[in-house]
Design a protein around this motif. Structure first.
Motif, short mmCIF file in Angstrom:
data_model
loop_
_atom_site.label_atom_id
_atom_site.label_comp_id
_atom_site.label_asym_id
_atom_site.label_seq_id
_atom_site.Cartn_x
_atom_site.Cartn_y
_atom_site.Cartn_z
N ILE A 15 70.09 67.62 -7.43
CA ILE A 15 69.77 66.40 -8.19
C ILE A 15 70.92 66.04 -9.12
O ILE A 15 71.32 64.88 -9.22
CB ILE A 15 68.45 66.59 -8.98
CG1 ILE A 15 67.28 66.72 -8.01
CG2 ILE A 15 68.24 65.42 -9.94
CD1 ILE A 15 65.97 67.14 -8.67
N ALA A 16 71.49 67.06 -9.75
CA ALA A 16 72.63 66.82 -10.64
C ALA A 16 73.79 66.19 -9.86
O ALA A 16 74.44 65.24 -10.33
CB ALA A 16 73.08 68.12 -11.29
N LEU A 17 74.02 66.71 -8.66
CA LEU A 17 75.12 66.18 -7.84
C LEU A 17 74.82 64.77 -7.32
O LEU A 17 75.74 64.03 -6.96
CB LEU A 17 75.39 67.11 -6.65
CG LEU A 17 76.07 68.43 -7.02
CD1 LEU A 17 76.03 69.41 -5.87
CD2 LEU A 17 77.52 68.17 -7.45
N ALA A 18 73.55 64.43 -7.28
CA ALA A 18 73.17 63.10 -6.78
C ALA A 18 73.30 62.03 -7.85
O ALA A 18 73.35 60.84 -7.55
CB ALA A 18 71.73 63.14 -6.25
N GLU A 19 73.35 62.46 -9.09
CA GLU A 19 73.53 61.48 -10.17
C GLU A 19 74.95 60.93 -10.11
O GLU A 19 75.89 61.66 -9.86
CB GLU A 19 73.25 62.13 -11.52
CG GLU A 19 71.77 62.44 -11.70
CD GLU A 19 71.48 63.26 -12.95
OE1 GLU A 19 72.43 63.62 -13.66
OE2 GLU A 19 70.30 63.53 -13.20
N PRO A 20 75.08 59.62 -10.34
CA PRO A 20 76.40 59.02 -10.22
C PRO A 20 77.37 59.60 -11.25
O PRO A 20 77.00 59.85 -12.39
CB PRO A 20 76.14 57.53 -10.50
CG PRO A 20 74.83 57.49 -11.19
CD PRO A 20 74.05 58.66 -10.72
N GLN A 142 64.00 59.22 -12.36
CA GLN A 142 64.47 59.71 -13.66
C GLN A 142 65.01 58.57 -14.50
O GLN A 142 64.69 58.44 -15.68
CB GLN A 142 65.62 60.71 -13.44
CG GLN A 142 65.22 62.13 -13.22
CD GLN A 142 66.44 63.03 -13.10
OE1 GLN A 142 67.58 62.57 -12.95
NE2 GLN A 142 66.22 64.33 -13.15
N GLY A 143 65.82 57.75 -13.85
CA GLY A 143 66.48 56.66 -14.56
C GLY A 143 65.48 55.69 -15.17
O GLY A 143 65.58 55.35 -16.35
N LEU A 145 62.46 56.18 -15.90
CA LEU A 145 61.67 56.85 -16.94
C LEU A 145 62.46 56.91 -18.25
O LEU A 145 61.93 56.66 -19.34
CB LEU A 145 61.28 58.25 -16.47
CG LEU A 145 60.16 58.94 -17.22
CD1 LEU A 145 58.98 58.00 -17.37
CD2 LEU A 145 59.73 60.19 -16.48
N ARG A 146 63.74 57.21 -18.12
CA ARG A 146 64.60 57.28 -19.31
C ARG A 146 64.68 55.92 -19.99
O ARG A 146 64.61 55.82 -21.21
CB ARG A 146 66.01 57.74 -18.92
CG ARG A 146 66.07 59.23 -18.70
CD ARG A 146 67.49 59.77 -18.69
NE ARG A 146 67.46 61.18 -18.30
CZ ARG A 146 68.12 61.71 -17.27
NH1 ARG A 146 68.89 60.95 -16.52
NH2 ARG A 146 68.03 62.99 -17.01
N LYS A 147 64.80 54.93 -19.17
CA LYS A 147 64.89 53.56 -19.68
C LYS A 147 63.63 53.22 -20.47
O LYS A 147 63.67 52.72 -21.59
CB LYS A 147 65.04 52.60 -18.50
CG LYS A 147 65.55 51.23 -18.86
CD LYS A 147 65.94 50.50 -17.59
CE LYS A 147 66.35 49.06 -17.85
NZ LYS A 147 66.65 48.38 -16.56
N LYS A 148 62.50 53.53 -19.84
CA LYS A 148 61.20 53.24 -20.45
C LYS A 148 61.04 53.95 -21.79
O LYS A 148 60.47 53.41 -22.74
CB LYS A 148 60.11 53.69 -19.47
CG LYS A 148 58.70 53.30 -19.88
CD LYS A 148 57.70 53.76 -18.83
CE LYS A 148 56.41 54.23 -19.48
NZ LYS A 148 55.60 55.04 -18.56
N LEU A 149 61.52 55.18 -21.84
CA LEU A 149 61.40 55.95 -23.09
C LEU A 149 62.53 55.66 -24.06
O LEU A 149 62.58 56.20 -25.16
CB LEU A 149 61.40 57.45 -22.76
CG LEU A 149 60.18 57.95 -21.99
CD1 LEU A 149 60.34 59.40 -21.61
CD2 LEU A 149 58.91 57.74 -22.81
N GLY A 150 63.45 54.80 -23.62
CA GLY A 150 64.56 54.43 -24.50
C GLY A 150 65.53 55.56 -24.77
O GLY A 150 66.12 55.64 -25.84
N ILE A 151 65.67 56.47 -23.80
CA ILE A 151 66.59 57.59 -23.98
C ILE A 151 67.91 57.31 -23.31
O ILE A 151 67.94 56.77 -22.20
CB ILE A 151 65.99 58.89 -23.39
CG1 ILE A 151 64.66 59.19 -24.08
CG2 ILE A 151 66.96 60.04 -23.55
CD1 ILE A 151 63.90 60.31 -23.45
N LYS A 152 68.93 57.70 -23.99
CA LYS A 152 70.31 57.63 -23.47
C LYS A 152 70.52 56.78 -22.24
O LYS A 152 70.47 57.26 -21.14
CB LYS A 152 70.78 59.06 -23.15
CG LYS A 152 72.19 59.12 -22.64
CD LYS A 152 72.38 60.42 -21.91
CE LYS A 152 73.53 60.28 -20.92
NZ LYS A 152 73.67 61.39 -20.03
#
Lengths: 152, 152
Positions: A15-20, A142-143, A145-152
């Motif tokens: 998953i880490a390697l799949a992140e841009p 993941q992305g 969800l992060r957006k929704k929670l306003g994280i980084k």
DNA sequence: CTAAAAGTATACTTGTACTATAGACTTTAT
DNA sequence: ATAAAGTCTATAGTACAAGTATACTTTTAG
């Protein structure tokens, strides 16, 4: 129904390697150490895991200075099921319902074995999820969800 | 994602006990030996398993001559999930998505961990099946399959 | 009332899989 | 040439699964 550490660490690494890597869509190359540090895993253990994934055609690597590992195919062509099977073996709870690695179990009549019927359902439910979810799907999820929670 | 022998044998035994003894609907009482023979299992090992199920309130037993084990409740009030959890522990592939036995895993941010999201789905898929299937359901399914195949 | 049938309980053994760790080797960039 | 990186194999410690063994308790038949 546990996922082994081997499986867990391998999936995390993939998953880490799949992140841009950055804005570009070049393959994200990472070193073992880099992944191990980020995920808090023993680098030596991760080494074995990544090697297994490479030997099964899911990863490529570049040796030497500035080397590292990167996905063998694009993130939407690699499913969690493929990764899981390399690291943890068949998905099926009992061998007699495995599609990929069938073996008879001990029941008198396999055709009408109640346990087998139910475990077949369980296998299908798990395989449905793992085989239809790609690394790209996970990253996307993941992305958002992060957006929704306003994280980084 | 394997089911342990312990879990397998226990589930088999419970299904056997859920099958009607005769025309009457009296509880089906069976001896350890009887079940072990029928399922081809070590009687001593099965003994331990049935004891665990008894201590967790899923079985009752009668001591002495003519004794044996029988279901603590009617077959439609006992789910496979209950049996599974006694013998194999939590259903969840990783502890951090377990409903019954949550524990944090090591990921940096649990809220947005992609692996956790997917494993949560897997957990729910498995639990959905095991917790909504009762012993009576299994027996019924076996029965209709046997009928369809024209077996005994 | 006693012997045998049946379950209760616990401890032990054996094997295997999980989770690493170690060390020697190979390739590549500079 | 050297150091950074991956490759490969072997080994070790631990935990858990699976099965055995043994001694004890309860119940019923006779």
């Amino acid at each position: 129904m546990r996922l082994s550490k081997r499986g867990e660490y391998g999936l995390r690494a993939m998953i880490a390697l799949a992140e841009p890597a950055d804005k570009s869509d070049a393959p994200h190359m990472m070193q073992i150490k880099e992944i191990a540090l980020r995920e808090g895993i023993s680098a030596k253990f991760l080494e074995q895991i990544l090697l297994a994934l490479k030997n099964n055609g899911l990863l490529h690597s570049k040796m030497g200075v500035g080397g590292g590992y990167y996905l063998a195919r694009s993130a939407n062509e690699i499913t969690l099921g493929q990764i899981f099977r390399v690291l943890d073996g068949p998905v099926a709870p009992v061998k007699c319902v495995s599609q990929m690695a069938y073996e008879p179990c001990g029941c008198p009549d396999e055709e009408t074995c109640g346990l087998r019927l139910v475990m077949g359902d369980v296998r299908n439910a798990i395989a449905d999820i793992l085989d239809t979810t790609s690394l790209a799907d996970v990253v996307k999820r993941q992305g958002s969800l992060r957006k929704k929670l306003g994280i980084k």
